[in-house]
Design a protein around this motif. Structure first.
Motif, PDB file in Angstrom:
ATOM      1  N   SER A  13       0.838  -1.196   0.000  1.00 17.14           N
ATOM      2  CA  SER A  13       0.000   0.000   0.000  1.00 17.14           C
ATOM      3  C   SER A  13       0.875   1.248   0.000  1.00 17.14           C
ATOM      4  CB  SER A  13      -0.902   0.012   1.238  1.00 17.14           C
ATOM      5  OG  SER A  13      -0.162   0.403   2.383  1.00 17.14           O
ATOM      6  N   PRO A  14       0.290   2.397  -0.302  1.00 12.76           N
ATOM      7  CA  PRO A  14       1.057   3.649  -0.245  1.00 12.76           C
ATOM      8  C   PRO A  14       1.589   3.951   1.156  1.00 12.76           C
ATOM      9  CG  PRO A  14      -0.980   3.969  -1.456  1.00 12.76           C
ATOM     10  CD  PRO A  14      -1.053   2.597  -0.840  1.00 12.76           C
ATOM     11  N   HIS A  15       1.021   3.326   2.190  1.00 13.30           N
ATOM     12  CA  HIS A  15       1.465   3.565   3.563  1.00 13.30           C
ATOM     13  C   HIS A  15       2.660   2.690   3.952  1.00 13.30           C
ATOM     14  CE1 HIS A  15      -2.095   5.986   4.114  1.00 13.30           C
ATOM     15  NE2 HIS A  15      -2.829   4.979   3.659  1.00 13.30           N
ATOM     16  N   ALA A  16       2.972   1.689   3.165  1.00 12.54           N
ATOM     17  CA  ALA A  16       4.027   0.736   3.509  1.00 12.54           C
ATOM     18  C   ALA A  16       5.401   1.384   3.711  1.00 12.54           C
ATOM     19  CB  ALA A  16       4.113  -0.375   2.465  1.00 12.54           C
ATOM     20  N   PRO A  17       5.839   2.335   2.868  1.00 12.73           N
ATOM     21  CA  PRO A  17       7.164   2.925   3.107  1.00 12.73           C
ATOM     22  C   PRO A  17       7.268   3.631   4.462  1.00 12.73           C
ATOM     23  CG  PRO A  17       6.463   3.375   0.868  1.00 12.73           C
ATOM     24  CD  PRO A  17       5.282   2.791   1.580  1.00 12.73           C
ATOM     25  N   GLY A  18       6.256   4.383   4.836  1.00  9.69           N
ATOM     26  CA  GLY A  18       6.286   5.073   6.123  1.00  9.69           C
ATOM     27  C   GLY A  18       6.269   4.107   7.299  1.00  9.69           C
ATOM     28  N   ARG A  19       5.455   3.064   7.187  1.00  4.41           N
ATOM     29  CA  ARG A  19       5.417   2.046   8.248  1.00  4.41           C
ATOM     30  C   ARG A  19       6.782   1.373   8.395  1.00  4.41           C
ATOM     31  NH1 ARG A  19      -0.333  -0.161   6.273  1.00  4.41           N
ATOM     32  NH2 ARG A  19      -1.607   1.351   7.383  1.00  4.41           N
ATOM     33  N   ALA A  20       7.395   1.071   7.281  1.00  3.30           N
ATOM     34  CA  ALA A  20       8.709   0.421   7.319  1.00  3.30           C
ATOM     35  C   ALA A  20       9.752   1.341   7.951  1.00  3.30           C
ATOM     36  CB  ALA A  20       9.139   0.008   5.920  1.00  3.30           C
ATOM     37  N   ARG A  21       9.732   2.618   7.623  1.00  2.23           N
ATOM     38  CA  ARG A  21      10.691   3.562   8.219  1.00  2.23           C
ATOM     39  C   ARG A  21      10.521   3.617   9.738  1.00  2.23           C
ATOM     40  NH1 ARG A  21       9.237   6.698   3.852  1.00  2.23           N
ATOM     41  NH2 ARG A  21       7.848   7.943   5.166  1.00  2.23           N
ATOM     42  N   ARG A  22       9.280   3.689  10.192  1.00  2.00           N
ATOM     43  CA  ARG A  22       9.039   3.743  11.642  1.00  2.00           C
ATOM     44  C   ARG A  22       9.517   2.460  12.327  1.00  2.00           C
ATOM     45  NH1 ARG A  22       4.719   6.428   9.602  1.00  2.00           N
ATOM     46  NH2 ARG A  22       3.337   4.618   9.603  1.00  2.00           N
ATOM     47  N   LEU A  23       9.200   1.313  11.744  1.00  2.00           N
ATOM     48  CA  LEU A  23       9.651   0.042  12.329  1.00  2.00           C
ATOM     49  C   LEU A  23      11.175  -0.053  12.364  1.00  2.00           C
ATOM     50  CD1 LEU A  23       7.138  -2.560  10.894  1.00  2.00           C
ATOM     51  CD2 LEU A  23       7.607  -2.109  13.301  1.00  2.00           C
TER      52      LEU A  23
END
Length: 128
Positions: A13-23
């Motif tokens: 999803s378009p949210h995946a890059p941001g989620r990955a950065r936070r993790l």
């Protein structure tokens, strides 16, 4: 420092890059990873996941694997697509298409390999 490993799955999803950065930020803090690796690793993961979201399709799961040990970091992203990434020649008039140039510039090493009928794109970084 010992060797640390972690794996995560994301929907494309378009949210995946941001989620990955936070993790990754939380993971690097927990592992007390060399701070010089944080920024570059987050930029590179953003590029790999953004490419996968754009090109792999919506029916796959993105699998992010992270390994760190003694001043080095290796991150791989499996996306189910068999299409290998390429570093394109820079087209200044194109609004996109610079992702793999960024990966090639920032990573100490990078590549791709077959994985479970698809591919894994990976990069390595070393601390200062």
């Amino acid at each position: 420092m010992g060797t640390f490993r972690a794996s995560f799955e994301f929907p494309p999803s378009p949210h995946a890059p941001g989620r990955a950065r936070r993790l990754l930020g939380e993971l690097f803090d927990a592992w007390s990873l060399d701070a010089t690796l944080h920024v570059d690793a987050k930029v590179l993961v953003t590029e790999l996941i953004s490419n996968a979201v754009d090109h792999a399709g919506s029916d796959v799961v993105l699998e992010l694997d992270v390994t760190a040990s003694d001043g080095w970091l290796r991150v791989g992203l499996a996306d189910g697509s068999t299409i290998r990434p390429v570093v394109r020649e820079l087209d200044r008039s194109a609004p996109r298409g610079r992702g793999m140039q960024i990966v090639a510039e920032l990573a100490d090493r990078w590549g791709s390999e077959e994985r479970d009928g698809g591919k894994r794109v990976w990069f390595e970084l070393t601390g200062s």
